[in-house]
Design a protein around this motif. Structure first.
Motif, PDB file in Angstrom:
ATOM      1  N   GLY A  76       0.807  -1.200   0.000  1.00 29.90           N
ATOM      2  CA  GLY A  76       0.000   0.000   0.000  1.00 29.90           C
ATOM      3  C   GLY A  76       0.847   1.259   0.000  1.00 29.90           C
ATOM      4  N   LYS A  77       0.178   2.382  -0.182  1.00 29.25           N
ATOM      5  CA  LYS A  77       0.853   3.671  -0.208  1.00 29.25           C
ATOM      6  C   LYS A  77       0.898   4.239   1.212  1.00 29.25           C
ATOM      7  CE  LYS A  77       0.480   8.352  -2.124  1.00 29.25           C
ATOM      8  NZ  LYS A  77       1.909   8.445  -2.450  1.00 29.25           N
ATOM      9  N   VAL A  78       2.095   4.430   1.713  1.00 30.14           N
ATOM     10  CA  VAL A  78       2.282   4.941   3.068  1.00 30.14           C
ATOM     11  C   VAL A  78       2.719   6.398   2.979  1.00 30.14           C
ATOM     12  CG1 VAL A  78       3.534   4.712   5.236  1.00 30.14           C
ATOM     13  CG2 VAL A  78       2.896   2.665   3.937  1.00 30.14           C
ATOM     14  N   GLU A  79       1.823   7.289   3.332  1.00 32.51           N
ATOM     15  CA  GLU A  79       2.188   8.705   3.386  1.00 32.51           C
ATOM     16  C   GLU A  79       3.026   8.963   4.637  1.00 32.51           C
ATOM     17  OE1 GLU A  79      -0.940  11.506   2.666  1.00 32.51           O
ATOM     18  OE2 GLU A  79      -2.153  10.007   1.613  1.00 32.51           O
ATOM     19  N   GLY A  80       4.113   9.689   4.467  1.00 32.80           N
ATOM     20  CA  GLY A  80       4.999   9.925   5.602  1.00 32.80           C
ATOM     21  C   GLY A  80       5.913   8.755   5.871  1.00 32.80           C
ATOM     22  N   ILE A  81       6.280   8.020   4.806  1.00 31.87           N
ATOM     23  CA  ILE A  81       7.139   6.857   4.983  1.00 31.87           C
ATOM     24  C   ILE A  81       8.550   7.260   5.375  1.00 31.87           C
ATOM     25  CG2 ILE A  81       7.956   6.684   2.600  1.00 31.87           C
ATOM     26  CD1 ILE A  81       7.538   3.628   2.874  1.00 31.87           C
ATOM     27  N   ASP A  82       8.880   8.540   5.233  1.00 31.47           N
ATOM     28  CA  ASP A  82      10.202   9.023   5.645  1.00 31.47           C
ATOM     29  C   ASP A  82      10.239   9.380   7.132  1.00 31.47           C
ATOM     30  OD1 ASP A  82       8.486  11.134   5.373  1.00 31.47           O
ATOM     31  OD2 ASP A  82       9.913  12.458   4.359  1.00 31.47           O
ATOM     32  N   SER A  83       9.386   8.714   7.915  1.00 30.41           N
ATOM     33  CA  SER A  83       9.383   8.886   9.366  1.00 30.41           C
ATOM     34  C   SER A  83       9.404   7.497   9.998  1.00 30.41           C
ATOM     35  CB  SER A  83       8.132   9.644   9.826  1.00 30.41           C
ATOM     36  OG  SER A  83       6.966   8.883   9.548  1.00 30.41           O
ATOM     37  N   LEU A  84       9.707   7.426  11.272  1.00 33.10           N
ATOM     38  CA  LEU A  84       9.744   6.135  11.960  1.00 33.10           C
ATOM     39  C   LEU A  84       8.379   5.452  11.909  1.00 33.10           C
ATOM     40  CD1 LEU A  84      11.110   4.022  13.739  1.00 33.10           C
ATOM     41  CD2 LEU A  84      10.543   5.433  15.737  1.00 33.10           C
ATOM     42  N   GLY A  85       7.323   6.219  12.152  1.00 35.33           N
ATOM     43  CA  GLY A  85       5.985   5.641  12.090  1.00 35.33           C
ATOM     44  C   GLY A  85       5.653   5.118  10.708  1.00 35.33           C
ATOM     45  N   GLY A  86       6.073   5.830   9.668  1.00 31.69           N
ATOM     46  CA  GLY A  86       5.821   5.373   8.306  1.00 31.69           C
ATOM     47  C   GLY A  86       6.528   4.067   7.999  1.00 31.69           C
ATOM     48  N   VAL A  87       7.767   3.908   8.472  1.00 31.68           N
ATOM     49  CA  VAL A  87       8.492   2.651   8.255  1.00 31.68           C
ATOM     50  C   VAL A  87       7.772   1.499   8.967  1.00 31.68           C
ATOM     51  CG1 VAL A  87      10.674   1.440   8.606  1.00 31.68           C
ATOM     52  CG2 VAL A  87      10.687   3.851   7.978  1.00 31.68           C
ATOM     53  N   ILE A  88       7.316   1.747  10.189  1.00 35.38           N
ATOM     54  CA  ILE A  88       6.579   0.710  10.929  1.00 35.38           C
ATOM     55  C   ILE A  88       5.297   0.348  10.193  1.00 35.38           C
ATOM     56  CG2 ILE A  88       5.316   0.239  13.064  1.00 35.38           C
ATOM     57  CD1 ILE A  88       7.374   2.004  14.510  1.00 35.38           C
ATOM     58  N   GLN A  89       4.581   1.342   9.696  1.00 41.33           N
ATOM     59  CA  GLN A  89       3.352   1.076   8.954  1.00 41.33           C
ATOM     60  C   GLN A  89       3.629   0.250   7.706  1.00 41.33           C
ATOM     61  OE1 GLN A  89       1.155   4.581   7.792  1.00 41.33           O
ATOM     62  NE2 GLN A  89      -0.351   3.425   6.614  1.00 41.33           N
ATOM     63  N   ASP A  90       4.708   0.537   7.013  1.00 41.04           N
ATOM     64  CA  ASP A  90       5.041  -0.202   5.804  1.00 41.04           C
ATOM     65  C   ASP A  90       5.440  -1.639   6.126  1.00 41.04           C
ATOM     66  OD1 ASP A  90       5.539   0.068   2.826  1.00 41.04           O
ATOM     67  OD2 ASP A  90       7.490  -0.709   3.482  1.00 41.04           O
ATOM     68  N   GLU A  91       6.208  -1.830   7.202  1.00 45.15           N
ATOM     69  CA  GLU A  91       6.658  -3.169   7.573  1.00 45.15           C
ATOM     70  C   GLU A  91       5.499  -4.032   8.065  1.00 45.15           C
ATOM     71  OE1 GLU A  91       9.885  -4.807   7.721  1.00 45.15           O
ATOM     72  OE2 GLU A  91      10.161  -3.310   6.160  1.00 45.15           O
ATOM     73  N   PHE A  92       4.583  -3.429   8.815  1.00 41.77           N
ATOM     74  CA  PHE A  92       3.476  -4.178   9.400  1.00 41.77           C
ATOM     75  C   PHE A  92       2.246  -4.205   8.501  1.00 41.77           C
ATOM     76  CE2 PHE A  92       0.090  -4.739  12.731  1.00 41.77           C
ATOM     77  CZ  PHE A  92       0.530  -5.971  13.204  1.00 41.77           C
ATOM     78  N   GLY A  93       2.304  -3.437   7.393  1.00 40.64           N
ATOM     79  CA  GLY A  93       1.108  -3.221   6.589  1.00 40.64           C
ATOM     80  C   GLY A  93       0.493  -4.478   6.023  1.00 40.64           C
ATOM     81  N   PHE A  94       1.316  -5.389   5.468  1.00 43.27           N
ATOM     82  CA  PHE A  94       0.756  -6.583   4.840  1.00 43.27           C
ATOM     83  C   PHE A  94       0.062  -7.467   5.873  1.00 43.27           C
ATOM     84  CE2 PHE A  94       0.908 -10.937   3.320  1.00 43.27           C
ATOM     85  CZ  PHE A  94       0.397 -10.816   2.047  1.00 43.27           C
ATOM     86  N   MET A  95       0.719  -7.701   7.021  1.00 44.66           N
ATOM     87  CA  MET A  95       0.107  -8.527   8.067  1.00 44.66           C
ATOM     88  C   MET A  95      -1.149  -7.865   8.618  1.00 44.66           C
ATOM     89  SD  MET A  95       3.386  -9.999  10.194  1.00 44.66           S
ATOM     90  CE  MET A  95       2.300 -10.916  11.278  1.00 44.66           C
ATOM     91  N   ALA A  96      -1.098  -6.543   8.829  1.00 49.41           N
ATOM     92  CA  ALA A  96      -2.256  -5.841   9.382  1.00 49.41           C
ATOM     93  C   ALA A  96      -3.454  -5.925   8.446  1.00 49.41           C
ATOM     94  CB  ALA A  96      -1.899  -4.386   9.655  1.00 49.41           C
ATOM     95  N   SER A  97      -3.196  -5.942   7.128  1.00 55.53           N
ATOM     96  CA  SER A  97      -4.281  -5.977   6.150  1.00 55.53           C
ATOM     97  C   SER A  97      -5.148  -7.219   6.294  1.00 55.53           C
ATOM     98  CB  SER A  97      -3.707  -5.922   4.732  1.00 55.53           C
ATOM     99  OG  SER A  97      -3.036  -4.706   4.506  1.00 55.53           O
ATOM    100  N   PHE A  98      -4.588  -8.288   6.843  1.00 51.03           N
ATOM    101  CA  PHE A  98      -5.332  -9.538   6.968  1.00 51.03           C
ATOM    102  C   PHE A  98      -5.653  -9.892   8.415  1.00 51.03           C
ATOM    103  CE2 PHE A  98      -3.230  -9.748   2.879  1.00 51.03           C
ATOM    104  CZ  PHE A  98      -4.258 -10.184   2.056  1.00 51.03           C
ATOM    105  N   LEU A  99      -4.731  -9.608   9.337  1.00 49.89           N
ATOM    106  CA  LEU A  99      -4.955 -10.014  10.715  1.00 49.89           C
ATOM    107  C   LEU A  99      -6.071  -9.227  11.380  1.00 49.89           C
ATOM    108  CD1 LEU A  99      -1.318 -10.573  12.031  1.00 49.89           C
ATOM    109  CD2 LEU A  99      -2.995 -12.282  11.333  1.00 49.89           C
TER     110      LEU A  99
END
Length: 536
Positions: A76-99
């Motif tokens: 997915g598209k993570v706005e603000g990926i150049d921040s710590l929170g954005g990196v966490i959202q990108d890393e956890f995004g696929f699992m979160a989409s289903f879990l």
């Protein structure tokens, strides 16, 4: 039904009673979901914070993963990926989409249609419980569980150094996503006759949401707004922070839940508004055989997990050429994806096969969980009252489950191989892709053996199979990137396969895992033969 001071039905008292019953039924599952999801999010946040502890490292990560559209379709598209929170959202995004959607689906389906199938709901409605109150109580308990999980998410993110406002918005968007699918599950519980159909249609809706979100992100069109996953993404917790987008999933979830409660108040108990007509007078010869009945029972799970594998394999394969081009222009992308070495195509296939292996392992755990439901609902005693022995019954279901596993693995790998071959213009990739998918079978059989052993020994401990699956999935997906210690990585059976086709499959490890699976299955069969039936 109890009455108040003026003889009116005491609906508040009935709802309170139903809430207590539902909370008691769901307490173990709810606690397991909260612990697993909370640990996954907090572990991801802590790991990412330790790895990307400087602005330079965060910017390097952002530059790598924003190359091209391929990863947009996956995470997915993570706005603000150049921040710590954005990196966490990108890393956890696929699992979160289903879990998160599965959290809402599982809690509601179990407390509504499954209880109705088992006949326990009829006993409750014979007292002071109104028809709509079980559905309403299931939604309230699920919502409370989702809320606790979201609060745990927000606290874990904030403790890891993420801005508080972004942490709260991200956790709220994931909670709202789970709420949508909880409402959908409640509605489908009124429309379909069986709990397995609720799961099947919810998973298909989730798959469609994933596709719509991916299409919207890659084409940059309004299509993403049609997806609940897109609504969670548009909140942009670490970018523009659109709090108003939370109103969309909340409104849709309330609409689904409200419709479910209204239908439950009017629907005849045991009926279904879709496909609920009178069936044939006699079962077909195939259904009258143990094997045919087992195949019919497990068919929805096979189709549901197969749909997920085919969707993922086809999408990843179709994006392979684009992703390879992006890696050629930006070598850091391969490192961010965990693809090392000079064989990017093999690394891409290996990474995708790991996702497919996790899907196949999830199928076998759910399939053996179906046996527990058959026993708990009283149908197993009827099956064993004739000439069908315990071992024959269990062996028949085991063969069907393993047959379904092979179908899921082969068809998903075939779709991945064909889509990749068409995308890169090289049919020679088909053979290695199929072989790498089959290499994961022993690891998947370990999950099957664990599930069978737990069912045969103590069905009430079956949640351990799901907990083990969740832990192994977390380690398999995020362990290498978060640089877990080797002994932690070794906890996941998939670690021992050897990462084919990028790496060489380890024959000794595959044999050991196959033996472990056989031993666990033997323990389960022996325990099932000697224990009482039914056993909670």
């Amino acid at each position: 039904m109890s009455t108040g001071a003026h003889g009116a039905p005491d609906h508040a008292g009935g709802l309170a009673t139903m809430l207590g019953i539902t909370a008691r039924i769901q307490r173990r599952n709810a606690l397991l979901w909260v612990l697993v999801l909370g640990a996954s999010m907090v572990g991801t946040a802590a790991g990412v914070a330790s790895l990307y502890d400087t602005p330079a490292k965060i910017y390097s990560y952002a530059a790598a993963v924003t190359t091209g559209n391929a990863l947009l379709a996956i995470n997915g598209k993570v706005e603000g990926i150049d921040s710590l929170g954005g990196v966490i959202q990108d890393e956890f995004g696929f699992m979160a989409s289903f879990l998160l959607p599965l959290l809402g689906i599982a809690l509601v389906a179990r407390a509504t249609r499954r209880e109705e199938e088992a006949g326990r709901l009829e006993l409750l409605l014979g007292g002071r419980i109104a028809r709509h109150e079980p559905t309403l109580a299931a939604l309230l308990v699920a919502t409370a569980t989702i809320t606790v999980t979201a609060v745990l998410f927000a606290v874990g993110l904030a403790v890891s150094g993420v801005a508080v406002a972004g942490s709260i918005l991200y956790a709220s968007s994931l909670g709202a996503l789970a709420f949508v699918f909880a409402g959908l599950a409640a509605l489908l519980a009124q429309l379909t006759r069986h709990a397995r159909d609720v799961y099947l249609w919810c998973v298909m809706a989730l798959a469609a949401s994933y596709v719509l979100r991916g299409v919207g992100d890659t084409t940059r069109t309004w299509v993403g707004w049609l997806s609940p996953l897109g609504w969670a993404e548009k909140a942009a917790p670490f970018g523009a922070q659109r709090w108003w987008t939370l109103a969309i999933p909340v409104a849709v979830g309330l609409a689904f839940g409200g419709a479910a409660v209204a239908l439950a108040a009017r629907r005849d108990l045991g009926s279904a508004l879709a496909g609920g007509g009178v069936g044939p007078q006699h079962a077909s010869p195939a259904l009258r055989s143990p094997f045919g009945f087992a195949a019919w029972l497990h068919r929805p799970a096979i189709l549901g997990w197969l749909a997920g594998g085919v969707l993922l394999g086809g999408m990843m394969g179709a994006l392979s050429k684009q992703l390879l081009g992006a890696m050629a222009g930006n070598p850091a992308l391969a490192q961010a994806m965990g693809i090392a070495g000079g064989q990017p195509l093999d690394g891409f296939v290996a990474a995708t096969q790991l996702y497919l292996a996790v899907i196949a392992a999830g199928y076998v755990v759910q399939a053996f969980g179906t046996l527990r439901a058959e026993e708990a609902d009283g149908r197993l005693e009827t099956r064993l009252s004739g000439t069908l022995t315990r071992i024959r019954w269990l062996a028949t279901h085991t063969l069907v489950v393993l047959g379904g596993l092979i179908i899921v693995v082969l068809v998903s790998s075939l779709v991945l191989g064909l889509a990749t071959a068409v995308s890169v213009g090289n049919l020679a990739e088909l053979g290695p892709t199929l072989a790498s998918g089959l290499a994961y079978l022993p690891a998947e059989l370990v999950f099957a053996g664990l599930a069978l052993a737990l069912y045969g020994w103590r069905p009430r401990l079956f949640f351990i199979a799901w907990a083990g699956y969740a832990v192994a999935t977390f380690i398999a997906f995020l362990g290498p990137g978060l640089k877990f210690r080797q002994w932690v990585l070794d906890v996941a059976p998939t670690t021992h396969v050897g990462n084919p086709p990028l790496g060489t499959a380890q024959p000794a490890a595959l044999i050991v895992m196959a033996v472990i699976a056989l031993v666990l299955a033997a323990v389960g069969c022996a325990a099932f033969r000697g224990r009482g039936v039914p056993q909670g």
